[in-house]
Design a protein around this motif. Structure first.
Motif, PDB file in Angstrom:
ATOM      1  N   VAL A 130       0.838  -1.201   0.000  1.00 61.62           N
ATOM      2  CA  VAL A 130       0.000   0.000   0.000  1.00 61.62           C
ATOM      3  C   VAL A 130       0.874   1.251   0.000  1.00 61.62           C
ATOM      4  N   VAL A 131       1.966   1.225   0.740  1.00 66.78           N
ATOM      5  CA  VAL A 131       2.896   2.356   0.721  1.00 66.78           C
ATOM      6  C   VAL A 131       3.386   2.596  -0.696  1.00 66.78           C
ATOM      7  N   ARG A 132       3.748   1.526  -1.404  1.00 66.89           N
ATOM      8  CA  ARG A 132       4.244   1.685  -2.778  1.00 66.89           C
ATOM      9  C   ARG A 132       3.117   2.104  -3.712  1.00 66.89           C
ATOM     10  N   ARG A 142       9.527   8.326   4.460  1.00 65.23           N
ATOM     11  CA  ARG A 142       8.936   8.945   5.658  1.00 65.23           C
ATOM     12  C   ARG A 142       7.885   8.033   6.266  1.00 65.23           C
ATOM     13  N   VAL A 143       7.092   7.376   5.419  1.00 62.93           N
ATOM     14  CA  VAL A 143       6.077   6.462   5.939  1.00 62.93           C
ATOM     15  C   VAL A 143       6.747   5.299   6.663  1.00 62.93           C
ATOM     16  N   PHE A 144       7.779   4.740   6.059  1.00 60.76           N
ATOM     17  CA  PHE A 144       8.492   3.639   6.723  1.00 60.76           C
ATOM     18  C   PHE A 144       9.090   4.096   8.052  1.00 60.76           C
ATOM     19  N   ASN A 332      15.146   3.642   5.029  1.00 63.24           N
ATOM     20  CA  ASN A 332      15.725   4.090   3.757  1.00 63.24           C
ATOM     21  C   ASN A 332      16.120   2.914   2.877  1.00 63.24           C
ATOM     22  N   ALA A 333      16.562   1.811   3.483  1.00 56.14           N
ATOM     23  CA  ALA A 333      16.862   0.610   2.700  1.00 56.14           C
ATOM     24  C   ALA A 333      15.595   0.035   2.079  1.00 56.14           C
ATOM     25  N   MET A 334      14.492   0.002   2.846  1.00 52.81           N
ATOM     26  CA  MET A 334      13.245  -0.534   2.311  1.00 52.81           C
ATOM     27  C   MET A 334      12.688   0.350   1.196  1.00 52.81           C
ATOM     28  N   ALA A 335      12.774   1.660   1.359  1.00 57.85           N
ATOM     29  CA  ALA A 335      12.308   2.563   0.306  1.00 57.85           C
ATOM     30  C   ALA A 335      13.119   2.350  -0.972  1.00 57.85           C
TER      31      ALA A 335
END
Length: 407
Positions: A130-132, A142-144, A332-335
């Motif tokens: 959903v974030v993506r 920022r969401v993560f 930041n790694a996940m983004a």
């Protein structure tokens, strides 16, 4: 027809805040299921006439359930939308939580914890997808960061809550409580979360393996996923090994251990919010480039603490620093891992989550193995996780752009 959503920017304050709170609910189940029963390890071991190593296997089983389960949801959420697979996962979670509460022996508890994790990980996969769906790459970081805040609050409140519930109601009550939370969350999601899967892609369930392989072949995806997953595995080494080190070796009471556990979580909360502030001014990749060397230094300090068998404060200081730095590294790694996979966000989310918890399961087993040789198994494994994460990020840099400032 599902409603189509455009990417959300942080300036869309009301929409940004509302959806993020809903996503936070989805991500809460796994950390609650992990952290709330940690103070009950001794009580569970006594109830089943086993040792804490046997109870630790129920945690290892949970990590492997999170690994396998996310692969099951990845293609399904791209095929059927976000909400239907989520309902299935919540139903599994509720039923298996009740089964854990009724577990007649440690073997049953270990098995049910595996299936409980398969239910819990639906929220992890779908929240990331959903974030993506909704956010630009910079906004998604920022969401993560906010979701990391939720994962940080859970270690503060969950062990304290778990310690008092275990003391006054028994450890089985913990699983009845999370089952009730699962039911409440299902109703909340039904009433508040829209279907964010707007455009329908040609996703075939029988081609799940091919889809996952296409994701894994993306060098940048693998670089960021491994970096974030291995760094985060230090947190799971802490979760697995800290009851033995702090309660048995340093002789802390379960309640004091819970307060200490919560104090360490303050660091990841603070740094994840610092990350959100920094992202208003700097690219997420730049923040990662600065925070990873810090992680390497802290990992070395943790290794030194293990070598000299440091006293309590000698372990707590580098441990606090490591957990805090994850608030900068992991979001930041996940983004970065999900940035180039809009058309298969669910599958990419599943693969990165499965890698994370496969590593977590192996690390949990590693802590159990090293604990046979050293009381400081947790510190040894955390040190190795931090150094390997930094090595992955450095070695897997794109060869065609070695001098690129952001690589």
């Amino acid at each position: 027809m599902a409603r189509s959503y455009e990417p959300v920017t942080p300036s869309d304050n009301a929409r940004f805040d509302f959806i993020v709170v809903v996503l936070a609910l989805l991500t809460a189940f796994a950390p609650l299921s992990i952290d709330m029963y940690l103070p009950a390890f001794t009580a569970i071991a006594e109830d089943y006439a086993t040792d804490t190593h046997g109870v630790e296997l129920s945690l290892t089983a949970f990590f492997f359930g999170l690994f396998i389960g996310q692969l099951l949801y990845g293609t399904a959420t791209d095929k059927f939308g976000r909400k239907k697979p989520l309902y299935v996962g919540l139903a599994i979670y509720v039923v298996t939580s009740i089964a854990c509460a009724w577990a007649p022996n440690i073997e049953w508890l270990i098995a049910m914890r595996f299936f409980q994790a398969i239910g819990a990980c639906a929220g992890i996969v779908i929240a990331r997808a959903v974030v993506r769906d909704l956010y630009t790459p910079q906004a998604s970081a920022r969401v993560f960061s906010f979701l990391i805040l939720v994962m940080g609050v859970a270690p503060i409140l969950a062990p304290l809550f778990g310690a008092y519930i275990t003391e006054f109601m028994g450890w089985r009550a913990l699983f009845w409580i999370v089952a009730a939370l699962g039911v409440a969350c299902a109703f909340t999601i039904h009433l508040t979360l829209p279907e964010t899967r707007g455009r329908r892609y040609d996703v075939r369930m029988r081609h799940s393996g091919q889809t996952y392989w296409q994701v894994l072949k993306d060098r940048e995806f693998l670089r960021y996923s491994l970096t974030g997953g291995i760094a985060q595995s230090g947190l799971f080494a802490y979760i697995t090994g800290s009851p033995m080190l702090f309660i048995q070796v340093f002789d802390l009471s379960p309640t004091l251990y819970s307060w200490l556990f919560g104090a360490n979580a303050i660091g990841i909360i603070g740094f994840s919010q610092l990350n959100g502030w920094l992202l208003k001014r700097h690219a997420s990749r730049k923040i990662l480039n600065v925070s990873l060397p810090i992680l390497a230094v802290v990992a070395v300090a943790m290794g030194i603490a293990a070598v000299v068998e440091a006293p309590l404060w000698g372990v707590l200081i580098p441990l606090f620093a490591y957990i805090s730095t994850l608030g900068l590294v992991f979001p930041n790694a996940m983004a970065g891992a999900l940035a180039n996979h809009q058309e298969r966000a669910g599958s990419a989310s599943a693969v990165t989550g499965s890698l994370q918890f496969l590593i977590a399961g192996l690390v949990s087993m590693g802590v159990n193995y090293v604990s046979s040789y050293s009381d400081y198994a947790m510190a040894w494994v955390i040190s190795g996780a931090g150094l390997i994460a930094v090595a992955c990020y450095t070695i897997m840099r794109r060869p065609e752009a070695p001098a690129e400032a952001g690589a």
